[in-house]
Design an enzyme around this catalytic site. Structure first.
Site, PDB file in Angstrom:
ATOM      1  N   SER A  96      49.315  40.229  47.271  1.00 24.03           N
ATOM      2  CA  SER A  96      50.252  40.470  46.185  1.00 24.03           C
ATOM      3  C   SER A  96      49.647  41.557  45.309  1.00 24.03           C
ATOM      4  O   SER A  96      48.511  41.446  44.857  1.00 24.03           O
ATOM      5  CB  SER A  96      50.467  39.190  45.365  1.00 24.03           C
ATOM      6  OG  SER A  96      51.306  39.431  44.258  1.00 24.03           O
ATOM      7  N   SER A  97      50.405  42.634  45.088  1.00 19.91           N
ATOM      8  CA  SER A  97      49.882  43.779  44.350  1.00 19.91           C
ATOM      9  C   SER A  97      49.623  43.434  42.888  1.00 19.91           C
ATOM     10  O   SER A  97      50.103  42.423  42.372  1.00 19.91           O
ATOM     11  CB  SER A  97      50.869  44.947  44.434  1.00 19.91           C
ATOM     12  OG  SER A  97      51.080  45.338  45.765  1.00 19.91           O
ATOM     13  N   THR A  98      48.878  44.297  42.201  1.00 16.94           N
ATOM     14  CA  THR A  98      48.558  44.077  40.796  1.00 16.94           C
ATOM     15  C   THR A  98      49.836  43.950  39.970  1.00 16.94           C
ATOM     16  O   THR A  98      50.803  44.682  40.184  1.00 16.94           O
ATOM     17  CB  THR A  98      47.712  45.218  40.238  1.00 16.94           C
ATOM     18  OG1 THR A  98      48.437  46.439  40.366  1.00 16.94           O
ATOM     19  CG2 THR A  98      46.390  45.336  40.984  1.00 16.94           C
ATOM     20  N   HIS A 243      50.477  51.842  45.734  1.00 16.93           N
ATOM     21  CA  HIS A 243      50.223  50.785  46.703  1.00 16.93           C
ATOM     22  C   HIS A 243      49.243  51.261  47.774  1.00 16.93           C
ATOM     23  O   HIS A 243      49.060  52.459  47.989  1.00 16.93           O
ATOM     24  CB  HIS A 243      51.533  50.349  47.363  1.00 16.93           C
ATOM     25  CG  HIS A 243      52.398  49.521  46.465  1.00 16.93           C
ATOM     26  ND1 HIS A 243      53.578  49.990  45.932  1.00 16.93           N
ATOM     27  CD2 HIS A 243      52.252  48.246  46.005  1.00 16.93           C
ATOM     28  CE1 HIS A 243      54.133  49.041  45.187  1.00 16.93           C
ATOM     29  NE2 HIS A 243      53.350  47.988  45.201  1.00 16.93           N
TER      30      HIS A 243
END
Length: 407
Positions: A96-98, A243
């Protein structure tokens, strides 16, 4: 977490913040990995934290509601039904990205009720959940290449009361069955725009995706829109954060040996100059450097400019002194300092752009430009994605910057 995002300027009051407050991340990510080995230690070691283990909950909450990415899958394993245990070797294959980058991009999308949304790269399902809260699950499609990721997201989104169309497939193909989409959100970096994404945009639609070279240091944001008449326009914006590379695309990083040679100034040639490096916020220049002179990676953790070329071992460092001059050291077959200065000259002649025109030609050619005439600054994007081994997301160097900033 939401209060912190608002205080840092990433998040404005509105539907995205309300949706983040409504999405319980411990339901979407009841298990997550934490790295236990040192950055350069091999093989890497992780522990899988589990919400069902009371002793893990405090550390897991810190991960889920912190500022870093959350690692949720190791080596393509099944995500549902895992037994918490240490893992060694291999790599992390879903995350899960920042939160800061995610909320900034979601706000940029301008999600509204009733829109059809394509979420490319399901991951932990956070962006799909936010899209469901704002737009309504009936119009949301989330696609991921990994069937285990898809299955976990489908089950956990349902626990939150959301039932979007969750499918397994190649994200570069979009999902034609659900088109046309008002919004397309892509959660991994690409080297060129797949034909399917602009084709599947509805009139008035907007798509956002990180477009980058093999270097993670200077990403660009591809912004695609379709006009009411059906014409697709696109631009590439220089941003601070992006990303990570998608599946099958290698990403450069500075290996320990090269970092050690740079720190020791091993074999370098040193000069003193009154011309310093371009400022970090001249992002349009650095984006151009990345494409015109590919293969460079910056060490953002250093307190001065450090850039290396992993493929050939070249590097440059630049340190300011108290007299207003700079000490520049270069090493290797590439003169990276000269490449930087050459790019700066061309960038300034083109008008010092922070955003470039992104040309998507009918024959599949894609290129980027700014300025006009003899001063035009342009480059062509690669013709196709070349298969390679993806650098694990836990590697320390690919992180674009030590501090988060709004893309």
């Amino acid at each position: 977490m939401v209060a912190g995002l608002e205080a840092s300027g990433h998040l404005r009051p509105g539907p995205v913040g309300d949706a983040f407050l409504a999405v319980r991340r411990e339901v979407l990510m009841p298990q997550a990995y934490v790295r236990r080995s040192r950055p350069d230690e091999t093989p890497p070691r992780w522990d899988l934290l589990d919400w069902g283990v009371p002793a893990d909950r405090e550390e897991l909450l810190g991960l889920l509601y912190g500022v870093e990415s959350v690692l949720v899958q190791h080596d393509g394993e099944p995500v549902l039904g895992r037994v918490p245990a240490p893992r060694s070797g291999g790599s992390m294959t879903a995350m899960s990205s920042t939160a800061g980058m995610t909320v900034a991009l979601l706000q940029r999308l301008g999600l509204r009720p009733g829109q059809r949304v394509l979420d490319v790269g399901t991951g932990a399902g956070v962006t799909a959940a936010v899209a469901c809260v704002i737009a309504g699950a009936a119009g949301v499609v989330t696609v991921d290449r990994d069937e285990h990721v898809t299955a976990a997201a489908r089950e956990r989104l349902a626990l939150l009361g959301h039932r979007p169309t969750a499918v397994t497939g190649n994200g570069q193909n979009g999902w034609p069955a659900g088109a046309d989409y008002d919004r397309i959100f892509v959660s991994y970096a690409i080297p060129r725009v797949p034909e399917a994404w602009p084709q599947q945009l509805a009139a008035g639609g907007l798509a956002l995706a990180t477009l980058s070279t093999s270097s993670p240091s200077w990403p660009g944001l591809a912004v695609l829109t379709r006009t009411g008449s059906g014409r697709v326009t696109a631009r590439l914006e220089a941003v601070r954060l992006g990303h990570r590379a998608g599946h099958g695309w290698s990403q450069l990083y500075l290996k320990p040996g090269l970092r050690g040679r740079i720190e020791a100034a091993d074999g370098g040639s040193t000069r003193t100059t009154h011309t310093g490096p371009p400022p970090d916020d001249a992002r349009g220049l650095w984006l151009a450097l990345d494409h015109l002179h590919p293969g460079l990676v910056r060490n953002w953790a250093a307190d001065h400019l450090v850039i290396g070329a992993p493929d050939c071992g070249s590097w440059v460092t630049a340190r300011p002194d108290d007299s207003g001059t700079w000490t520049v050291t270069v090493c290797g077959p590439r003169d990276i300092w000269a490449e930087i200065q050459d790019t700066a000259t061309r960038w300034q002649a083109a008008g010092s752009p922070s955003s470039y025109r992104l040309h998507l030609e009918p024959d599949g050619t894609q290129w980027v430009s700014a300025g006009s005439g003899p001063a035009e600054l342009s480059w062509q994007l690669p013709a196709a994605l070349q298969p390679a081994v993806t650098v694990p997301p836990q590697a320390p160097e690919p992180t674009p910057a030590p501090k988060e900033s709004t893309p």
